[in-house]
Design an enzyme around this catalytic site. Structure first.
Site: not given
Ligand code: KE4
Length: 429
Positions: A145, A240, A268
């Protein structure tokens, strides 16, 4: 049974004004069922919901709260800087200090650009790779993701996997056709994609340690193989590190796994709970970004001073006290050992995947090495386990397609409470 009446009321009310009652789908408990808990406040390793229940927190805001909630130095920094105004829309020295700090922690980052989320960081990195190479296609891995920008919503992990969304409405075929996917840890599949799309692939983007289908480690040689393919084919190699960055080590996965990407994305932890993402890497590539180059990328609140001081305070604490991440690793190893014991005694199939403080439990009778094997686990059992743990005051990520996020405010007593709760929960399911 603890009362969650106020959460139930708030959830009903929230759904009148917010789609699904939440501002991010994974918070809705849809995959595990039940009512999402509305949080009143948090401190250290504990969350307190609106009904007054206390939970040991294994989400840590999905990673950012690595030193625990309301970490004093971050709170004080935000309070101090808020009175200077919360945004200028003009450059500040703070942004330079943040960039210099990250460069001091991640040596192969020559230039870095701040954004406001991990999604923005990954979206910008892909556009940059396309602009730099003049190529259109990207390779991502099933179950990984990288945020919710269109190019990544193809066989994605996290909430997309949790809700088993095969094709996301609104993502056009044109966009999806430029996103090629392979199974994580399958180098042969990548080689076949590269051969079939010669000189058309701009980037390979990977979660160096996957965290969005549970925690899944790279198999020996996999990342090195991707690095070699990118070198041979002129493909931009993107790590990533939104999840792994400044968690797996003060230099992130690149340092811990001793492999260099061309571009790296962050989120994060680097915001300390405030909205911050970033992408950075080799000067030759980063110089293509506007205003230096033609690859346009922008953001009103990019480098926001309050977000910067929060992230800077947290990151410099980690840099100046490297024992903190090793303590966190030790705590996670302790939890791993305890869970191993109770799961083995339970006598049903399971796997625990872990690297450093990234860990996940899978009710599976086979190793979980990619999305297919993660999806084939007994995820109904995970749902039952999740709720039993929640009833006992242990708040796990509400999906088998998430890693657990530990924070260094957890005490060994908290870990023992978690292990005991797991033993009791397993006895109930
Ligand atoms: P954000 O746009 O949610 O800040 O980051 C996206 C993202 C990108 N790359 C990785 C490896 C990530 O884990 C994430 C976001 N992680 C999820 C939880 N696994 C965010 C939680 C949510 O969607 O509310």
């Amino acid at each position: 049974m603890y009362s969650i009446e106020k959460s139930k009321e708030l959830f009903a009310r929230a759904q009148e004004s917010i789609p699904g009652g939440v501002n991010s789908p994974v918070r809705a408990f849809k995959s595990v069922g039940g009512t999402p808990l509305f949080i009143k406040n948090a401190k250290g390793a504990y969350l307190y919901d609106v009904d007054g229940n206390q939970y040991i927190d294994y989400i840590a805001s999905w990673g950012p709260m690595i030193l625990g909630h309301a970490f004093e130095p971050v709170v004080k920094a935000i309070q101090e800087y808020a009175v200077y105004s919360t945004s200028y829309g003009a450059p500040t020295e703070l942004e330079i200090k943040m960039a210099e700090l990250i460069k001091s922690m991640v040596p192969n980052v020559d230039l870095i650009r701040m954004v406001s989320s991990g999604t923005e960081a990954c979206m910008s990195a892909i556009r940059l790779a396309r602009g730099y190479t003049g190529r259109n296609k990207i390779i991502k891995f099933e179950g990984h993701y990288h945020g919710h920008s269109d190019s990544f919503l193809v066989k994605a992990g996290s909430g997309v996997a949790t809700f088993n969304i095969q094709t996301v409405p609104g993502v056009t075929a044109g966009v999806a056709n430029d996103t090629l996917t392979a199974a994580y840890n399958n180098l042969e599949e990548v080689k076949a994609l590269v051969a079939a799309n010669k000189n058309e692939i701009a980037a390979i983007i990977v979660e160096p340690v996957a965290g969005n289908m549970g925690c899944i480690l790279p198999q020996p040689g996999f990342l090195e193989g991707l690095r070699a393919i990118c070198d041979e084919e002129g493909i931009v190699f993107i790590f990533d590190e939104v999840m792994t960055g400044f968690r797996l080590s003060t230099g992130g996965a690149q340092a811990r796994l001793n492999i260099n990407a061309d571009l790296v994305t962050y989120g994060k932890v680097i915001g300390g709970g405030m909205p911050v993402g970033a992408f950075g890497g080799k000067r030759a590539i980063m110089e293509k970004i506007a205003p230096l180059g033609g690859v346009y990328q922008a953001g009103t609140l990019s480098g926001n001073p309050i977000a910067m001081i929060a992230g800077y305070t947290l990151l410099s604490t980690l840099k100046n006290n490297p024992n903190l991440l090793s303590e966190l690793d030790e705590k996670t190893a302790y939890l791993h050992k305890g869970l191993e014991k109770v799961l083995a005694a339970h006598g049903k199939p399971y796997r625990i995947n872990r690297l450093g403080s990234m860990i996940s439990v899978h009710f599976s009778d086979h190793d979980v090495i990619d999305f297919a094997t993660a999806a084939a686990a007994n995820n109904d059992k995970f749902k039952a386990f999740f709720h039993k743990m929640l009833e006992k005051g242990i708040y796990l990520p509400p999906s088998p397609f998430e890693a657990w996020f530990l924070n260094n405010a957890l005490s060994y007593e908290d870990l023992d409470r978690t292990i005991l709760a797991a033993e009791q929960s397993l006895g109930d399911i």
